[in-house]
Design an enzyme around this catalytic site. Structure first.
Site, short mmCIF file in Angstrom:
data_model
loop_
_atom_site.label_atom_id
_atom_site.label_comp_id
_atom_site.label_asym_id
_atom_site.label_seq_id
_atom_site.Cartn_x
_atom_site.Cartn_y
_atom_site.Cartn_z
N TRP A 28 44.78 67.33 41.23
CA TRP A 28 43.79 66.99 40.19
C TRP A 28 42.72 66.05 40.75
O TRP A 28 42.99 65.26 41.62
CB TRP A 28 44.50 66.29 39.03
CG TRP A 28 45.23 67.25 38.12
CD1 TRP A 28 46.31 68.02 38.45
CD2 TRP A 28 44.94 67.53 36.75
NE1 TRP A 28 46.71 68.77 37.37
CE2 TRP A 28 45.89 68.48 36.31
CE3 TRP A 28 43.98 67.07 35.86
CZ2 TRP A 28 45.90 68.98 35.01
CZ3 TRP A 28 44.00 67.56 34.55
CH2 TRP A 28 44.94 68.51 34.15
N SER A 60 50.50 65.13 39.55
CA SER A 60 51.26 63.94 39.91
C SER A 60 52.71 64.01 39.42
O SER A 60 53.60 63.39 40.01
CB SER A 60 50.59 62.69 39.34
OG SER A 60 49.32 62.53 39.95
N PHE A 61 52.90 64.76 38.35
CA PHE A 61 54.26 64.92 37.82
C PHE A 61 55.19 65.58 38.84
O PHE A 61 56.40 65.33 38.86
CB PHE A 61 54.21 65.76 36.54
CG PHE A 61 55.50 65.75 35.76
CD1 PHE A 61 55.79 64.70 34.89
CD2 PHE A 61 56.41 66.79 35.88
CE1 PHE A 61 56.98 64.68 34.18
CE2 PHE A 61 57.60 66.78 35.16
CZ PHE A 61 57.89 65.71 34.31
N GLU A 62 54.61 66.42 39.71
CA GLU A 62 55.41 67.14 40.71
C GLU A 62 55.61 66.35 42.01
O GLU A 62 56.34 66.81 42.91
CB GLU A 62 54.76 68.49 41.06
CG GLU A 62 54.94 69.57 40.00
CD GLU A 62 54.11 69.36 38.75
OE1 GLU A 62 52.94 68.91 38.86
OE2 GLU A 62 54.62 69.63 37.64
N VAL A 83 45.41 60.01 38.29
CA VAL A 83 45.59 60.25 36.86
C VAL A 83 44.56 59.40 36.13
O VAL A 83 44.47 58.18 36.35
CB VAL A 83 47.01 59.89 36.37
CG1 VAL A 83 47.26 60.51 35.00
CG2 VAL A 83 48.08 60.34 37.35
N HIS A 90 48.52 62.82 28.02
CA HIS A 90 49.86 62.26 28.24
C HIS A 90 49.85 61.27 29.41
O HIS A 90 50.79 61.20 30.19
CB HIS A 90 50.85 63.40 28.50
CG HIS A 90 50.89 64.40 27.40
ND1 HIS A 90 51.14 64.05 26.09
CD2 HIS A 90 50.69 65.73 27.39
CE1 HIS A 90 51.09 65.13 25.33
NE2 HIS A 90 50.81 66.16 26.10
N PHE A 115 52.83 54.42 48.06
CA PHE A 115 52.40 54.77 46.69
C PHE A 115 50.88 54.83 46.63
O PHE A 115 50.19 53.81 46.52
CB PHE A 115 52.94 53.72 45.72
CG PHE A 115 52.70 54.09 44.28
CD1 PHE A 115 53.41 55.11 43.67
CD2 PHE A 115 51.75 53.40 43.53
CE1 PHE A 115 53.19 55.45 42.35
CE2 PHE A 115 51.52 53.73 42.20
CZ PHE A 115 52.24 54.75 41.61
N ARG A 129 38.11 53.38 44.34
CA ARG A 129 39.34 53.04 45.08
C ARG A 129 39.69 54.09 46.12
O ARG A 129 40.74 54.01 46.77
CB ARG A 129 40.52 52.92 44.09
CG ARG A 129 40.35 51.80 43.11
CD ARG A 129 41.39 51.81 42.01
NE ARG A 129 41.04 50.86 40.97
CZ ARG A 129 41.60 50.81 39.77
NH1 ARG A 129 42.57 51.64 39.46
NH2 ARG A 129 41.20 49.91 38.89
C1 DLZ Z 1 48.63 67.89 32.59
C2 DLZ Z 1 47.93 66.90 33.45
C3 DLZ Z 1 46.87 66.13 32.93
C4 DLZ Z 1 46.41 66.29 31.53
N1 DLZ Z 1 46.23 65.24 33.70
C5 DLZ Z 1 46.62 65.07 34.99
C6 DLZ Z 1 45.95 64.11 35.82
O1 DLZ Z 1 45.01 63.42 35.44
N2 DLZ Z 1 46.40 63.97 37.09
C7 DLZ Z 1 47.46 64.70 37.60
O2 DLZ Z 1 47.82 64.50 38.78
N3 DLZ Z 1 48.09 65.61 36.84
C8 DLZ Z 1 47.69 65.82 35.56
N4 DLZ Z 1 48.32 66.73 34.78
C9 DLZ Z 1 49.30 67.67 35.39
C10 DLZ Z 1 50.75 67.16 35.49
O3 DLZ Z 1 50.89 66.19 36.50
C11 DLZ Z 1 51.65 68.38 35.84
O4 DLZ Z 1 51.17 69.00 37.01
C12 DLZ Z 1 51.69 69.41 34.73
O5 DLZ Z 1 52.10 68.82 33.52
C13 DLZ Z 1 52.66 70.55 35.07
O6 DLZ Z 1 53.97 70.06 35.23
#
Ligand code: DLZ
Length: 159
Positions: A28, A60-62, A83, A90, A115, A129
């Site tokens: 992202w 980032s969730f992954e 993010v 979320h 990190f 940054r």
């Molecule tokens: C869904 C989502 C959103 C809304 N924003 C970001 C973000 O700003 N930065 C980021 O790294 N990832 C974002 N994601 C994606 C989630 O991290 C994840 O990839 C999805 O929810 C699929 O699991």
């Protein structure tokens, strides 16, 4: 400025010739991420890291799951993500999942995880940054330098 009180980072004083470092980067906010990746590569080059593996994940969730697998074979991992609150409904969940997940990876595997996840209110903060021209901080460089420095410290201690 968010970096107030940070140590001076100079990866050039490190010798990472015998280290393998894995970099895992989310996809992202590509301009900011390109800056983070560039800073990380510069630090790993400055530190003369012998073996670098780069992996991209969707968001980032992954980061934690990929970092966990990469930590099995790497001496250190650098995790990069961006993010932004305004564009992320979320925000708190994604930030918390990445932060807690990466901390767990580090503690469970005993491998340092640099990190490099930016959690920003605005895109401008992220750009400032990201180690780009005109940025006041270089968080990709800092995260990589911290991971390499910690890996070398642990190796020196023999633990
Ligand atoms: C869904 C989502 C959103 C809304 N924003 C970001 C973000 O700003 N930065 C980021 O790294 N990832 C974002 N994601 C994606 C989630 O991290 C994840 O990839 C999805 O929810 C699929 O699991």
């Amino acid at each position: 400025m968010s970096g107030h009180g940070a140590p001076v980072t100079n990866a050039g004083e490190l010798n990472g010739e015998n280290l393998t470092v894995a970099v895992v980067a989310a996809s992202w906010h590509d301009q900011i991420m390109d800056g983070l990746l560039d800073g990380t590569r510069r630090a790993l080059t400055d530190a003369r890291v012998g073996n670098v593996v780069e992996v991209r994940v969707p968001g980032s969730f992954e980061l934690p799951v990929a970092a966990r697998r990469l930590a099995e074979t790497a001496d250190a991992v650098v995790a990069l993500g961006v993010v932004i609150r305004g564009g992320t409904p979320h925000f708190d969940y994604v930030c918390s999942a990445a932060t807690t997940g990466l901390t767990d990876v580090s503690v469970v595997t005993g491998k340092p995880v640099g990190f490099g996840v930016l959690t920003c209110d605005t895109e401008e903060q992220g750009l400032d940054r990201a180690g780009l021209e005109g940025s006041s901080e270089d968080k990709g460089y800092e995260a990589a330098e911290a991971a390499v420095r910690t890996a070398l410290t642990l190796r020196e201690l023999g633990v």
